[in-house]
Design a protein around this motif. Structure first.
Motif, PDB file in Angstrom:
ATOM      1  N   UNK A  40       0.827  -1.203   0.000  1.00 30.53           N
ATOM      2  CA  UNK A  40       0.000   0.000   0.000  1.00 30.53           C
ATOM      3  C   UNK A  40       0.865   1.258   0.000  1.00 30.53           C
ATOM      4  N   UNK A  41       1.998   1.196   0.719  1.00 31.22           N
ATOM      5  CA  UNK A  41       2.890   2.357   0.805  1.00 31.22           C
ATOM      6  C   UNK A  41       3.719   2.544  -0.468  1.00 31.22           C
ATOM      7  N   UNK A  42       3.903   1.460  -1.235  1.00 29.69           N
ATOM      8  CA  UNK A  42       4.663   1.574  -2.474  1.00 29.69           C
ATOM      9  C   UNK A  42       5.921   0.737  -2.511  1.00 29.69           C
ATOM     10  N   UNK A  43       5.874  -0.449  -1.902  1.00 32.81           N
ATOM     11  CA  UNK A  43       7.059  -1.307  -1.884  1.00 32.81           C
ATOM     12  C   UNK A  43       6.710  -2.718  -2.329  1.00 32.81           C
ATOM     13  N   UNK A  44       7.684  -3.405  -2.903  1.00 32.81           N
ATOM     14  CA  UNK A  44       7.564  -4.833  -3.177  1.00 32.81           C
ATOM     15  C   UNK A  44       8.507  -5.564  -2.222  1.00 32.81           C
ATOM     16  N   UNK A  45       8.030  -6.681  -1.675  1.00 34.46           N
ATOM     17  CA  UNK A  45       8.800  -7.406  -0.677  1.00 34.46           C
ATOM     18  C   UNK A  45       9.582  -8.539  -1.325  1.00 34.46           C
ATOM     19  N   UNK A  46      10.906  -8.513  -1.172  1.00 36.29           N
ATOM     20  CA  UNK A  46      11.772  -9.547  -1.732  1.00 36.29           C
ATOM     21  C   UNK A  46      11.851 -10.786  -0.846  1.00 36.29           C
ATOM     22  N   UNK A  47      11.878 -10.583   0.461  1.00 31.59           N
ATOM     23  CA  UNK A  47      12.121 -11.704   1.368  1.00 31.59           C
ATOM     24  C   UNK A  47      11.634 -11.355   2.764  1.00 31.59           C
ATOM     25  N   UNK A  48      11.277 -12.398   3.525  1.00 34.47           N
ATOM     26  CA  UNK A  48      10.912 -12.235   4.932  1.00 34.47           C
ATOM     27  C   UNK A  48      11.961 -12.911   5.810  1.00 34.47           C
ATOM     28  N   UNK A  69      22.947 -11.546   8.923  1.00 30.18           N
ATOM     29  CA  UNK A  69      22.335 -12.245   7.781  1.00 30.18           C
ATOM     30  C   UNK A  69      21.495 -11.290   6.938  1.00 30.18           C
ATOM     31  N   UNK A  70      20.717 -10.466   7.621  1.00 29.77           N
ATOM     32  CA  UNK A  70      19.885  -9.486   6.908  1.00 29.77           C
ATOM     33  C   UNK A  70      20.770  -8.481   6.173  1.00 29.77           C
ATOM     34  N   UNK A  71      21.815  -8.017   6.844  1.00 27.71           N
ATOM     35  CA  UNK A  71      22.734  -7.052   6.233  1.00 27.71           C
ATOM     36  C   UNK A  71      23.368  -7.626   4.974  1.00 27.71           C
ATOM     37  N   UNK A  72      23.794  -8.892   5.046  1.00 35.69           N
ATOM     38  CA  UNK A  72      24.408  -9.524   3.886  1.00 35.69           C
ATOM     39  C   UNK A  72      23.448  -9.626   2.716  1.00 35.69           C
ATOM     40  N   UNK A  73      22.203 -10.024   2.987  1.00 34.17           N
ATOM     41  CA  UNK A  73      21.203 -10.165   1.916  1.00 34.17           C
ATOM     42  C   UNK A  73      20.892  -8.807   1.301  1.00 34.17           C
ATOM     43  N   UNK A  74      20.741  -7.797   2.140  1.00 35.24           N
ATOM     44  CA  UNK A  74      20.412  -6.452   1.667  1.00 35.24           C
ATOM     45  C   UNK A  74      21.504  -5.918   0.751  1.00 35.24           C
ATOM     46  N   UNK A  75      22.772  -6.085   1.156  1.00 34.03           N
ATOM     47  CA  UNK A  75      23.880  -5.587   0.334  1.00 34.03           C
ATOM     48  C   UNK A  75      24.011  -6.357  -0.963  1.00 34.03           C
ATOM     49  N   UNK A  76      23.866  -7.669  -0.859  1.00 34.29           N
ATOM     50  CA  UNK A  76      24.044  -8.513  -2.036  1.00 34.29           C
ATOM     51  C   UNK A  76      22.961  -8.285  -3.083  1.00 34.29           C
ATOM     52  N   UNK A  77      21.752  -7.949  -2.649  1.00 31.61           N
ATOM     53  CA  UNK A  77      20.625  -7.828  -3.573  1.00 31.61           C
ATOM     54  C   UNK A  77      20.182  -6.389  -3.821  1.00 31.61           C
ATOM     55  N   UNK A  78      20.924  -5.443  -3.293  1.00 29.72           N
ATOM     56  CA  UNK A  78      20.613  -4.032  -3.568  1.00 29.72           C
ATOM     57  C   UNK A  78      19.288  -3.579  -2.983  1.00 29.72           C
ATOM     58  N   UNK A  79      18.927  -4.105  -1.804  1.00 31.24           N
ATOM     59  CA  UNK A  79      17.680  -3.714  -1.139  1.00 31.24           C
ATOM     60  C   UNK A  79      17.876  -2.386  -0.423  1.00 31.24           C
ATOM     61  N   UNK A  80      16.895  -1.505  -0.527  1.00 32.86           N
ATOM     62  CA  UNK A  80      17.056  -0.184   0.073  1.00 32.86           C
ATOM     63  C   UNK A  80      16.305   0.027   1.366  1.00 32.86           C
ATOM     64  N   UNK A  81      15.393  -0.900   1.722  1.00 37.78           N
ATOM     65  CA  UNK A  81      14.550  -0.687   2.901  1.00 37.78           C
ATOM     66  C   UNK A  81      14.355  -1.987   3.675  1.00 37.78           C
ATOM     67  N   UNK A  82      14.501  -1.919   4.998  1.00 34.78           N
ATOM     68  CA  UNK A  82      14.218  -3.046   5.884  1.00 34.78           C
ATOM     69  C   UNK A  82      13.082  -2.626   6.806  1.00 34.78           C
ATOM     70  N   UNK A  83      12.006  -3.423   6.828  1.00 30.81           N
ATOM     71  CA  UNK A  83      10.805  -3.062   7.585  1.00 30.81           C
ATOM     72  C   UNK A  83      10.592  -4.066   8.707  1.00 30.81           C
TER      73      UNK A  83
END
Length: 404
Positions: A40-48, A69-83
């Motif tokens: 609803x806010x404007x994001x697509x979720x890659x992983x939980x 683990x989260x940091x590694x996934x975020x950097x490796x996949x170019x994720x900009x937001x962690x919710x």
């Protein structure tokens, strides 16, 4: 200033915990809802990401290993937001931003951002801005997002940040100003409510995205904004409705949600005056949602908080057109669960014993509308004749659609 909705979807990951107070099935429900909030806010979720902990880690919410683990996934996949699914403390937020070097949001910030998008009137925008400043005040030590705020995006539609040494004074002054502004608007709205005369007032209440606005449109033949997203309606809408030849005022209010931010409950108490001052409540429930009983409990809790739980109420179970269940074989002896109970079986459970009039409808297809309208007419009529006992002869029930 609140910013306009961003059209480009951001990529995000979700984080939640299994704790003593929240088992895996409950976490899945919350994470599903969090993903819908993100969409609803404007994001697509890659992983939980989920983790079992007795209680949230005081420093980073999750354990240090899970944070890496989260940091590694975020950097490796170019994720900009962690919710994160729960509200983060100021220190947790600061530590996570320093550790992960991406935008960190919690459920509260995400909901505030959606409200910032949805607010249309000056009143709603003032309420949202007040809630945003109240959320921001204890979090002024955020290290780098003041630069990101210039880019906009999810969680960045807030009032903005300035230098920390002057922020607290500026924000406290702004909060005082906004509270005064709301008091002035509240007085104006209270006068407007008094000027509506003695007409019976009916309010639609319910969890977010249960179909209140669709029902409002069907009953009032108006065009209130309705969308399959959370918090599609934020501004209160009042319409005159006539069933048979009995007129009343129908109000559509903001939807409720579990884990509703305390800042929003406080800021929107004045909006909920429409519910508090209503003569009759129509509690709309999405019967097709697997957690509809939890939704009912959440709504009832908020009604109790605003002292509106003793009002006459009609229970309207909506979206029967979307209801589905897994039918059991005749020789299946396993106990019934929510997933394999039919709609007819549901009607024979606690719903049949409810102290409130109950009806099952589809607001979209207008299924069972005559039954619902008759029910509303009867309840409004009771209130009306108690108020005006000498003009009861003026009214009689007939189905508007059939008459036409």
């Amino acid at each position: 200033m609140l910013e306009k909705k961003e059209h480009q979807y951001e990529r995000a990951v979700l984080v939640g915990l299994v704790t003593q107070n929240q088992d895996e099935s409950k976490l899945k429900e919350y994470m599903d809802e969090l993903e819908f909030l993100a969409f609803t806010a404007g994001a697509t979720v890659d992983k939980r990401f989920t983790q079992k902990l007795t209680q949230p880690d005081s420093k980073t919410f999750v354990g240090s290993g899970k944070a890496l683990e989260i940091k590694g996934y975020v950097k490796e996949n170019g994720i900009g937001t962690v919710i994160f699914d729960d509200e983060l403390s100021p220190s947790q937020l600061k530590n996570l931003e320093r550790e992960m070097e991406v935008k960190i949001l919690d459920r509260t910030n995400l909901i505030l951002d959606i409200f910032a998008q949805r607010a249309q009137t000056s009143y709603a925008r003032t309420q949202v801005e007040l809630a945003q400043y109240q959320y921001l005040l204890p979090r002024l030590t955020r290290m780098w997002t003041h630069l990101e705020r210039q880019k906009g995006g999810i969680g960045m539609r807030g009032p903005g940040e300035t230098e920390i040494e002057t922020d607290r004074r500026i924000i406290r002054d702004r909060i005082t100003l906004l509270k005064d502004k709301l008091k002035t608007i509240d007085k104006q709205m209270s006068t407007q409510r008094q000027n509506r005369g003695k007409m019976v007032r009916v309010s639609l209440v319910g969890y977010t995205n249960v179909g209140k606005s669709t029902l409002m449109n069907a009953l009032s033949k108006s065009e209130v904004f309705a969308e399959n997203k959370l918090f599609a309606t934020l501004d209160t809408t009042v319409r005159k409705v006539v069933i048979g030849n009995l007129p009343f005022l129908l109000t559509d209010t903001v939807g409720f949600i579990r884990k509703l931010p305390t800042q929003l409950v406080e800021s929107f108490k004045s909006t909920l005056d429409e519910v508090r001052e209503a003569d009759l409540l129509i509690h709309v429930v999405d019967i097709s949602h697997e957690s509809f009983e939890d939704h009912i409990a959440s709504v009832n809790q908020i009604l109790q908080e605003i002292d509106a739980h003793q009002k006459p109420m009609i229970m309207v179970f909506n979206k029967i057109d979307d209801f589905s269940y897994e039918k059991k074989d005749d020789d299946d002896l396993t106990p019934s669960s929510k997933k394999n109970i039919s709609l007819e079986e549901w009607k024979k459970t606690w719903m049949a014993k409810s102290k409130h009039p109950t009806v099952f409808i589809s607001a979209l297809n207008k299924e069972n509308f005559p039954e619902m309208k008759r029910m509303i007419y009867d309840e409004v009529h009771k209130i009306h004749i108690s108020r005006f006992p000498y003009n009861d002869f003026l009214f009689e029930y007939f189905d508007d659609e059939e008459e036409k």
